[in-house]
Design a protein around this motif. Structure first.
Motif, PDB file in Angstrom:
ATOM      1  N   LYS A 109     -64.644 -13.418   2.232  1.00  0.00           N
ATOM      2  CA  LYS A 109     -63.657 -13.382   1.168  1.00  0.00           C
ATOM      3  C   LYS A 109     -62.272 -13.730   1.705  1.00  0.00           C
ATOM      4  O   LYS A 109     -62.030 -13.693   2.907  1.00  0.00           O
ATOM      5  CB  LYS A 109     -63.632 -12.006   0.510  1.00  0.00           C
ATOM      6  CG  LYS A 109     -64.932 -11.617  -0.171  1.00  0.00           C
ATOM      7  CD  LYS A 109     -64.805 -10.285  -0.878  1.00  0.00           C
ATOM      8  CE  LYS A 109     -66.092  -9.919  -1.584  1.00  0.00           C
ATOM      9  NZ  LYS A 109     -65.979  -8.605  -2.283  1.00  0.00           N
ATOM     10  N   GLU A 110     -61.378 -14.062   0.786  1.00  0.00           N
ATOM     11  CA  GLU A 110     -60.021 -14.412   1.160  1.00  0.00           C
ATOM     12  C   GLU A 110     -59.246 -13.185   1.614  1.00  0.00           C
ATOM     13  O   GLU A 110     -59.529 -12.061   1.191  1.00  0.00           O
ATOM     14  CB  GLU A 110     -59.291 -15.072  -0.007  1.00  0.00           C
ATOM     15  CG  GLU A 110     -59.851 -16.423  -0.411  1.00  0.00           C
ATOM     16  CD  GLU A 110     -59.039 -17.075  -1.503  1.00  0.00           C
ATOM     17  OE1 GLU A 110     -59.233 -18.282  -1.737  1.00  0.00           O
ATOM     18  OE2 GLU A 110     -58.197 -16.393  -2.124  1.00  0.00           O
ATOM     19  N   ARG A 111     -58.280 -13.412   2.466  1.00  0.00           N
ATOM     20  CA  ARG A 111     -57.410 -12.346   2.906  1.00  0.00           C
ATOM     21  C   ARG A 111     -56.585 -11.837   1.729  1.00  0.00           C
ATOM     22  O   ARG A 111     -56.015 -12.614   0.965  1.00  0.00           O
ATOM     23  CB  ARG A 111     -56.507 -12.841   4.027  1.00  0.00           C
ATOM     24  CG  ARG A 111     -55.804 -11.741   4.790  1.00  0.00           C
ATOM     25  CD  ARG A 111     -55.247 -12.263   6.115  1.00  0.00           C
ATOM     26  NE  ARG A 111     -56.314 -12.732   6.998  1.00  0.00           N
ATOM     27  CZ  ARG A 111     -56.124 -13.110   8.250  1.00  0.00           C
ATOM     28  NH1 ARG A 111     -54.911 -13.083   8.781  1.00  0.00           N
ATOM     29  NH2 ARG A 111     -57.152 -13.534   8.981  1.00  0.00           N
ATOM     30  N   GLU A 112     -56.499 -10.523   1.603  1.00  0.00           N
ATOM     31  CA  GLU A 112     -55.901  -9.877   0.452  1.00  0.00           C
ATOM     32  C   GLU A 112     -54.636  -9.132   0.855  1.00  0.00           C
ATOM     33  O   GLU A 112     -54.642  -8.339   1.802  1.00  0.00           O
ATOM     34  CB  GLU A 112     -56.896  -8.903  -0.184  1.00  0.00           C
ATOM     35  CG  GLU A 112     -56.347  -8.085  -1.344  1.00  0.00           C
ATOM     36  CD  GLU A 112     -57.290  -6.985  -1.778  1.00  0.00           C
ATOM     37  OE1 GLU A 112     -57.098  -6.450  -2.891  1.00  0.00           O
ATOM     38  OE2 GLU A 112     -58.227  -6.660  -1.019  1.00  0.00           O
ATOM     39  N   PHE A 113     -53.559  -9.360   0.118  1.00  0.00           N
ATOM     40  CA  PHE A 113     -52.330  -8.613   0.338  1.00  0.00           C
ATOM     41  C   PHE A 113     -52.527  -7.152  -0.009  1.00  0.00           C
ATOM     42  O   PHE A 113     -53.156  -6.814  -1.017  1.00  0.00           O
ATOM     43  CB  PHE A 113     -51.201  -9.203  -0.513  1.00  0.00           C
ATOM     44  CG  PHE A 113     -49.974  -8.346  -0.549  1.00  0.00           C
ATOM     45  CD1 PHE A 113     -49.072  -8.357   0.507  1.00  0.00           C
ATOM     46  CD2 PHE A 113     -49.720  -7.519  -1.629  1.00  0.00           C
ATOM     47  CE1 PHE A 113     -47.943  -7.560   0.487  1.00  0.00           C
ATOM     48  CE2 PHE A 113     -48.597  -6.725  -1.665  1.00  0.00           C
ATOM     49  CZ  PHE A 113     -47.711  -6.744  -0.602  1.00  0.00           C
ATOM     50  N   THR A 173     -40.379  -1.315  -0.927  1.00  0.00           N
ATOM     51  CA  THR A 173     -41.809  -1.483  -0.672  1.00  0.00           C
ATOM     52  C   THR A 173     -42.478  -2.121  -1.869  1.00  0.00           C
ATOM     53  O   THR A 173     -41.981  -2.052  -2.999  1.00  0.00           O
ATOM     54  CB  THR A 173     -42.489  -0.146  -0.354  1.00  0.00           C
ATOM     55  OG1 THR A 173     -42.295   0.762  -1.451  1.00  0.00           O
ATOM     56  CG2 THR A 173     -41.911   0.469   0.911  1.00  0.00           C
ATOM     57  N   TYR A 174     -43.627  -2.715  -1.624  1.00  0.00           N
ATOM     58  CA  TYR A 174     -44.386  -3.372  -2.670  1.00  0.00           C
ATOM     59  C   TYR A 174     -45.856  -3.245  -2.326  1.00  0.00           C
ATOM     60  O   TYR A 174     -46.248  -3.414  -1.170  1.00  0.00           O
ATOM     61  CB  TYR A 174     -43.981  -4.840  -2.778  1.00  0.00           C
ATOM     62  CG  TYR A 174     -44.680  -5.600  -3.871  1.00  0.00           C
ATOM     63  CD1 TYR A 174     -44.352  -5.392  -5.202  1.00  0.00           C
ATOM     64  CD2 TYR A 174     -45.663  -6.537  -3.573  1.00  0.00           C
ATOM     65  CE1 TYR A 174     -44.984  -6.083  -6.209  1.00  0.00           C
ATOM     66  CE2 TYR A 174     -46.299  -7.234  -4.577  1.00  0.00           C
ATOM     67  CZ  TYR A 174     -45.956  -7.006  -5.894  1.00  0.00           C
ATOM     68  OH  TYR A 174     -46.587  -7.698  -6.881  1.00  0.00           O
ATOM     69  N   TYR A 175     -46.701  -2.973  -3.345  1.00  0.00           N
ATOM     70  CA  TYR A 175     -48.110  -2.705  -3.123  1.00  0.00           C
ATOM     71  C   TYR A 175     -48.986  -3.508  -4.060  1.00  0.00           C
ATOM     72  O   TYR A 175     -48.614  -3.799  -5.198  1.00  0.00           O
ATOM     73  CB  TYR A 175     -48.422  -1.224  -3.348  1.00  0.00           C
ATOM     74  CG  TYR A 175     -47.680  -0.293  -2.430  1.00  0.00           C
ATOM     75  CD1 TYR A 175     -48.218   0.049  -1.190  1.00  0.00           C
ATOM     76  CD2 TYR A 175     -46.452   0.246  -2.794  1.00  0.00           C
ATOM     77  CE1 TYR A 175     -47.546   0.901  -0.342  1.00  0.00           C
ATOM     78  CE2 TYR A 175     -45.776   1.099  -1.949  1.00  0.00           C
ATOM     79  CZ  TYR A 175     -46.321   1.425  -0.729  1.00  0.00           C
ATOM     80  OH  TYR A 175     -45.657   2.273   0.116  1.00  0.00           O
ATOM     81  N   ALA A 176     -50.166  -3.827  -3.574  1.00  0.00           N
ATOM     82  CA  ALA A 176     -51.186  -4.371  -4.444  1.00  0.00           C
ATOM     83  C   ALA A 176     -51.639  -3.290  -5.424  1.00  0.00           C
ATOM     84  O   ALA A 176     -51.667  -2.103  -5.096  1.00  0.00           O
ATOM     85  CB  ALA A 176     -52.377  -4.867  -3.632  1.00  0.00           C
ATOM     86  N   GLY A 177     -52.004  -3.714  -6.624  1.00  0.00           N
ATOM     87  CA  GLY A 177     -52.418  -2.754  -7.631  1.00  0.00           C
ATOM     88  C   GLY A 177     -53.615  -1.919  -7.213  1.00  0.00           C
ATOM     89  O   GLY A 177     -53.740  -0.753  -7.611  1.00  0.00           O
TER      90      GLY A 177
END
Length: 123
Positions: free
Chosen positions: A43-47, A58-62
């Motif tokens: 699978k693709e690399r995920e943030f 800060t910032y987050y993936a859902g």
């Protein structure tokens, strides 16, 4: 030579916590935005998460919002990912990445990367 070294991964049961660390060297750490990504084979690399140069934003993936917390220590030149209430779907290799502010990491295009640390969450 920029070097990012992740640590803290392992095999844990669902619902428990882990804290990943990423030690940075070879760069002026306080000038860099720091990020965490994860990747499952095939699978693709995920943030996952990002913290800005001074830790003020800060910032987050859902998928991890409310469970994971990114932080940094600009004295120790280390970024952390506190992972709580882990789920089997969190199983992946977790990568630390860096980009000089105001840039952010773009996989395949821009950024420095560590070699990753495996996190495996059993049900």
């Amino acid at each position: 030579q920029v070097q990012l070294v992740e640590s803290g991964g392992g095999l844990v049961q669902a619902g428990v916590s882990l804290r990943l660390s990423c030690a940075a060297s070879g760069l002026t750490f306080r000038r860099y935005n720091m990020e965490w990504f994860r990747q499952v084979p095939g699978k693709e690399r995920e943030f996952v998460a990002r913290v800005n140069w001074n830790g003020g934003s800060t910032y987050y993936a859902g998928s991890v919002q409310g469970r994971f917390t990114i932080s940094r220590d600009n004295v120790k030149n280390t970024v952390y990912l506190q992972m709580n209430n882990l789920k089997p779907t969190d199983t992946a290799v977790y990568y630390c990445a860096a980009a000089e502010s105001p840039l952010t990491v773009v996989p395949g295009t821009y950024g420095y990367w560590g070699q990753g640390t495996q996190v495996t969450v059993s049900s």
